[in-house]
Scaffold this motif. Structure first.
Motif, PDB file in Angstrom:
ATOM      1  N   MET A   1       0.833  -1.201   0.000  1.00  0.00           N
ATOM      2  CA  MET A   1       0.000   0.000   0.000  1.00  0.00           C
ATOM      3  C   MET A   1       0.866   1.248   0.000  1.00  0.00           C
ATOM      4  SD  MET A   1      -2.981  -1.117   2.720  1.00  0.00           S
ATOM      5  CE  MET A   1      -1.783  -1.597   3.973  1.00  0.00           C
ATOM      6  N   ASP A   2       0.547   2.175  -0.891  1.00  0.00           N
ATOM      7  CA  ASP A   2       1.215   3.485  -0.950  1.00  0.00           C
ATOM      8  C   ASP A   2       2.736   3.366  -1.012  1.00  0.00           C
ATOM      9  OD1 ASP A   2      -1.265   4.722  -0.846  1.00  0.00           O
ATOM     10  OD2 ASP A   2      -1.256   4.842   1.332  1.00  0.00           O
ATOM     11  N   GLY A   3       3.210   2.336  -1.701  1.00  0.00           N
ATOM     12  CA  GLY A   3       4.641   2.178  -1.904  1.00  0.00           C
ATOM     13  C   GLY A   3       5.420   1.723  -0.688  1.00  0.00           C
ATOM     14  N   GLU A   4       4.726   1.382   0.381  1.00  0.00           N
ATOM     15  CA  GLU A   4       5.397   0.963   1.610  1.00  0.00           C
ATOM     16  C   GLU A   4       5.747  -0.524   1.547  1.00  0.00           C
ATOM     17  OE1 GLU A   4       6.281   3.031   4.011  1.00  0.00           O
ATOM     18  OE2 GLU A   4       5.378   4.749   2.965  1.00  0.00           O
ATOM     19  N   LYS A   5       6.242  -1.046   2.648  1.00  0.00           N
ATOM     20  CA  LYS A   5       6.673  -2.438   2.742  1.00  0.00           C
ATOM     21  C   LYS A   5       5.514  -3.397   2.466  1.00  0.00           C
ATOM     22  CE  LYS A   5       8.931  -5.662   5.942  1.00  0.00           C
ATOM     23  NZ  LYS A   5       9.499  -5.831   7.308  1.00  0.00           N
ATOM     24  N   GLN A   6       5.816  -4.480   1.789  1.00  0.00           N
ATOM     25  CA  GLN A   6       4.807  -5.483   1.479  1.00  0.00           C
ATOM     26  C   GLN A   6       4.400  -6.273   2.713  1.00  0.00           C
ATOM     27  OE1 GLN A   6       6.463  -7.945  -1.595  1.00  0.00           O
ATOM     28  NE2 GLN A   6       6.053  -6.473  -3.218  1.00  0.00           N
ATOM     29  N   GLN A   7       3.132  -6.675   2.728  1.00  0.00           N
ATOM     30  CA  GLN A   7       2.630  -7.554   3.786  1.00  0.00           C
ATOM     31  C   GLN A   7       2.139  -8.846   3.153  1.00  0.00           C
ATOM     32  OE1 GLN A   7       0.130  -5.650   6.890  1.00  0.00           O
ATOM     33  NE2 GLN A   7       0.328  -3.781   5.676  1.00  0.00           N
ATOM     34  N   ARG A   8       2.470  -9.952   3.776  1.00  0.00           N
ATOM     35  CA  ARG A   8       2.125 -11.264   3.248  1.00  0.00           C
ATOM     36  C   ARG A   8       0.973 -11.867   4.040  1.00  0.00           C
ATOM     37  NH1 ARG A   8       3.143 -14.659  -1.218  1.00  0.00           N
ATOM     38  NH2 ARG A   8       3.193 -16.828  -0.554  1.00  0.00           N
ATOM     39  N   PHE A   9      -0.019 -12.401   3.323  1.00  0.00           N
ATOM     40  CA  PHE A   9      -1.169 -13.025   3.973  1.00  0.00           C
ATOM     41  C   PHE A   9      -1.372 -14.416   3.384  1.00  0.00           C
ATOM     42  CE2 PHE A   9      -1.821  -8.458   4.080  1.00  0.00           C
ATOM     43  CZ  PHE A   9      -2.142  -8.228   5.411  1.00  0.00           C
ATOM     44  N   GLU A  10      -1.568 -15.386   4.272  1.00  0.00           N
ATOM     45  CA  GLU A  10      -1.764 -16.763   3.842  1.00  0.00           C
ATOM     46  C   GLU A  10      -3.239 -17.151   3.978  1.00  0.00           C
ATOM     47  OE1 GLU A  10       0.698 -18.213   2.494  1.00  0.00           O
ATOM     48  OE2 GLU A  10       2.383 -16.980   3.211  1.00  0.00           O
ATOM     49  N   HIS A  11      -3.656 -18.094   3.158  1.00  0.00           N
ATOM     50  CA  HIS A  11      -5.027 -18.619   3.208  1.00  0.00           C
ATOM     51  C   HIS A  11      -6.062 -17.490   3.134  1.00  0.00           C
ATOM     52  CE1 HIS A  11      -3.368 -22.539   4.098  1.00  0.00           C
ATOM     53  NE2 HIS A  11      -2.701 -22.035   5.116  1.00  0.00           N
ATOM     54  N   VAL A  12      -5.913 -16.636   2.121  1.00  0.00           N
ATOM     55  CA  VAL A  12      -6.815 -15.497   1.918  1.00  0.00           C
ATOM     56  C   VAL A  12      -8.057 -15.952   1.152  1.00  0.00           C
ATOM     57  CG1 VAL A  12      -7.088 -13.242   0.806  1.00  0.00           C
ATOM     58  CG2 VAL A  12      -4.929 -13.832   1.958  1.00  0.00           C
ATOM     59  N   PHE A  13      -9.233 -15.615   1.693  1.00  0.00           N
ATOM     60  CA  PHE A  13     -10.484 -15.932   1.018  1.00  0.00           C
ATOM     61  C   PHE A  13     -10.869 -14.837   0.030  1.00  0.00           C
ATOM     62  CE2 PHE A  13     -10.772 -18.855   4.530  1.00  0.00           C
ATOM     63  CZ  PHE A  13     -11.369 -19.973   3.959  1.00  0.00           C
ATOM     64  N   PHE A  14     -10.701 -13.598   0.424  1.00  0.00           N
ATOM     65  CA  PHE A  14     -10.937 -12.516  -0.526  1.00  0.00           C
ATOM     66  C   PHE A  14     -10.352 -11.219  -0.011  1.00  0.00           C
ATOM     67  CE2 PHE A  14     -14.629 -11.981   2.215  1.00  0.00           C
ATOM     68  CZ  PHE A  14     -14.839 -10.610   2.252  1.00  0.00           C
ATOM     69  N   ALA A  15     -10.150 -10.303  -0.959  1.00  0.00           N
ATOM     70  CA  ALA A  15      -9.741  -8.938  -0.635  1.00  0.00           C
ATOM     71  C   ALA A  15     -10.662  -8.004  -1.409  1.00  0.00           C
ATOM     72  CB  ALA A  15      -8.289  -8.685  -1.014  1.00  0.00           C
ATOM     73  N   ALA A  16     -11.451  -7.214  -0.691  1.00  0.00           N
ATOM     74  CA  ALA A  16     -12.374  -6.263  -1.306  1.00  0.00           C
ATOM     75  C   ALA A  16     -11.825  -4.860  -1.127  1.00  0.00           C
ATOM     76  CB  ALA A  16     -13.756  -6.375  -0.667  1.00  0.00           C
ATOM     77  N   VAL A  17     -11.615  -4.164  -2.232  1.00  0.00           N
ATOM     78  CA  VAL A  17     -11.114  -2.788  -2.199  1.00  0.00           C
ATOM     79  C   VAL A  17     -12.307  -1.877  -2.473  1.00  0.00           C
ATOM     80  CG1 VAL A  17      -9.443  -1.157  -3.126  1.00  0.00           C
ATOM     81  CG2 VAL A  17      -8.896  -3.612  -3.060  1.00  0.00           C
ATOM     82  N   MET A  18     -12.673  -1.074  -1.460  1.00  0.00           N
ATOM     83  CA  MET A  18     -13.948  -0.365  -1.495  1.00  0.00           C
ATOM     84  C   MET A  18     -13.760   1.148  -1.676  1.00  0.00           C
ATOM     85  SD  MET A  18     -15.925  -3.041  -0.813  1.00  0.00           S
ATOM     86  CE  MET A  18     -17.502  -2.317  -0.374  1.00  0.00           C
ATOM     87  N   ASN A  19     -14.586   1.705  -2.547  1.00  0.00           N
ATOM     88  CA  ASN A  19     -14.694   3.155  -2.699  1.00  0.00           C
ATOM     89  C   ASN A  19     -15.956   3.669  -2.011  1.00  0.00           C
ATOM     90  OD1 ASN A  19     -13.685   5.630  -3.794  1.00  0.00           O
ATOM     91  ND2 ASN A  19     -15.167   5.507  -5.462  1.00  0.00           N
ATOM     92  N   LEU A  20     -16.957   2.775  -1.880  1.00  0.00           N
ATOM     93  CA  LEU A  20     -18.183   3.029  -1.118  1.00  0.00           C
ATOM     94  C   LEU A  20     -18.366   1.894  -0.115  1.00  0.00           C
ATOM     95  CD1 LEU A  20     -20.587   4.240  -3.967  1.00  0.00           C
ATOM     96  CD2 LEU A  20     -19.541   5.652  -2.186  1.00  0.00           C
ATOM     97  N   LYS A  21     -19.327   2.017   0.767  1.00  0.00           N
ATOM     98  CA  LYS A  21     -19.454   1.093   1.895  1.00  0.00           C
ATOM     99  C   LYS A  21     -19.906  -0.312   1.516  1.00  0.00           C
ATOM    100  CE  LYS A  21     -20.672   4.618   5.333  1.00  0.00           C
ATOM    101  NZ  LYS A  21     -21.715   5.049   6.301  1.00  0.00           N
ATOM    102  N   TYR A  22     -20.786  -0.407   0.516  1.00  0.00           N
ATOM    103  CA  TYR A  22     -21.500  -1.664   0.292  1.00  0.00           C
ATOM    104  C   TYR A  22     -21.100  -2.339  -1.012  1.00  0.00           C
ATOM    105  CZ  TYR A  22     -24.698   0.429   3.723  1.00  0.00           C
ATOM    106  OH  TYR A  22     -25.245   1.018   4.833  1.00  0.00           O
ATOM    107  N   GLU A  23     -21.149  -3.677  -1.006  1.00  0.00           N
ATOM    108  CA  GLU A  23     -21.082  -4.453  -2.234  1.00  0.00           C
ATOM    109  C   GLU A  23     -21.837  -5.764  -2.013  1.00  0.00           C
ATOM    110  OE1 GLU A  23     -17.064  -5.557  -3.402  1.00  0.00           O
ATOM    111  OE2 GLU A  23     -17.226  -7.415  -2.275  1.00  0.00           O
ATOM    112  N   GLY A  24     -22.072  -6.489  -3.110  1.00  0.00           N
ATOM    113  CA  GLY A  24     -22.707  -7.797  -3.006  1.00  0.00           C
ATOM    114  C   GLY A  24     -24.136  -7.766  -2.527  1.00  0.00           C
ATOM    115  N   GLY A  25     -24.848  -6.670  -2.799  1.00  0.00           N
ATOM    116  CA  GLY A  25     -26.246  -6.586  -2.390  1.00  0.00           C
ATOM    117  C   GLY A  25     -26.446  -6.151  -0.952  1.00  0.00           C
ATOM    118  N   GLY A  26     -25.510  -5.361  -0.398  1.00  0.00           N
ATOM    119  CA  GLY A  26     -25.725  -4.775   0.926  1.00  0.00           C
ATOM    120  C   GLY A  26     -24.722  -5.145   1.988  1.00  0.00           C
ATOM    121  N   PHE A  27     -23.653  -5.894   1.651  1.00  0.00           N
ATOM    122  CA  PHE A  27     -22.616  -6.190   2.638  1.00  0.00           C
ATOM    123  C   PHE A  27     -21.767  -4.941   2.871  1.00  0.00           C
ATOM    124  CE2 PHE A  27     -23.368 -10.544   1.011  1.00  0.00           C
ATOM    125  CZ  PHE A  27     -23.605 -11.193   2.212  1.00  0.00           C
TER     126      PHE A  27
END
Length: 305
Positions: A190-216
């Motif tokens: 993020m923003d050119g900073e150090k990388q972060q590693r995540f294992e067993h990721v189910f999803f990553a949602a990048v949001m510009n507004l609060k809701y997606e998927g019908g109200g989540f």
């Protein structure tokens, strides 16, 4: 000049019926307008580019679901000479929900014809294999994108839409995808900073507004006016726990649980070890290894009240 870009097939034909009432209101009030009907996927993008080039200055109005609005936004140009309005006719309507837009077509049209509030909103861009894809609601990879991908092809969704039950499609597909999904490893920078590693990721949602998927409400602080992207990343969590946590996301109460990470940034790069399904505003873009996400510097004038 008003230019309406209408998806007549949205919500199993509901879009065409709604346009009929909108057109009647425009004619009764002697409003000068042009209307363009979409004929295939991607057509709204072409029509938006044409309208925002040839009919300036103008107000361009998308009449359809979130997918139609996304296509129109991908085609818009000359932001300094246009305003954008939206009449929701879809089953998810996360764009309208996120901006508190009127749900009823007549009220939405009234706001567009007599605007009291115009918000200047950032538009996100997801660079996929060198091809930019704009979004205004959200973009993501993994579980949420897999649900969007299957929902776009679902015959059950079309049937349920006829009874106003289209949201049930997403719920059923979400349960299926959750059982089938194999979590992967993702690196986030993020923003050119150090990388972060995540294992067993189910999803990553990048949001510009609060809701997606019908109200989540995956990112309760997301705001298209604050010049930040909000990210919800879910990792290292049993599937059964995710199943029970999903309903809490409708109220944004999921964020306190272990395995759910919330970030804020201006730019983000997500690199997966294996290809994951990707979406923008619920529109599937196949499978990719990497997403490069940023916000536009020029704001879209959006009629919101």
């Amino acid at each position: 000049m008003y230019c309406f870009i209408v998806n007549p097939k949205s919500c199993s034909g509901k879009g065409l019926k709604i346009w009929g009432s909108v057109a009647k209101e425009l004619q009764e009030n002697q409003v000068e307008y042009k209307v363009f009907f979409t004929e295939h996927r991607g057509h709204a993008c072409e029509l938006a580019k044409k309208a925002s080039t040839e009919y300036l200055p103008c107000t361009i109005v998308a009449v359809g679901g979130d997918g139609t609005a996304n296509e129109v936004i991908n085609g818009l140009c000359n932001y300094d000479s246009i305003q954008f309005g939206y009449i929701p006719t879809g089953s998810g309507n996360d764009l309208a929900r996120g901006l508190s837009l009127p749900a009823k077509p007549d009220a939405a049209l009234s706001c567009i014809l007599h605007p009291n509030r115009i918000q200047y909103l950032s538009v996100g861009t997801n660079l996929l294999d060198g091809v930019p894809k704009r979004f205004i609601v959200s973009t993501g990879m993994g579980f949420d994108a897999a649900v969007c991908h299957e929902a776009m092809q679902s015959k059950i969704k079309s049937a349920l839409n006829r009874f106003g039950l289209g949201k049930l499609t997403y719920l059923g597909i979400a349960l299926k995808q959750l059982l089938l999904l194999r979590p992967g490893s993702v690196t986030l920078k993020m923003d050119g900073e150090k990388q972060q590693r995540f294992e067993h990721v189910f999803f990553a949602a990048v949001m510009n507004l609060k809701y997606e998927g019908g109200g989540f409400m995956f990112c309760p602080r997301a705001n298209a006016q604050d010049d930040y992207l909000d990210i919800c990343l879910v990792e290292q969590m049993p599937k059964l726990k995710i199943l029970f946590l999903l309903p809490t996301a409708f109220k944004g109460r999921h964020t306190k649980f272990k395995g759910i990470h919330i970030f804020r940034c201006k730019k983000a790069v997500l690199q997966a070890d294996d290809v994951l399904t990707v979406h923008t505003d619920g529109e599937s873009h196949g499978s990719h290894l990497c997403m490069e996400i940023s916000l536009s510097t020029q704001k879209l004038p959006f009629i919101t009240g």
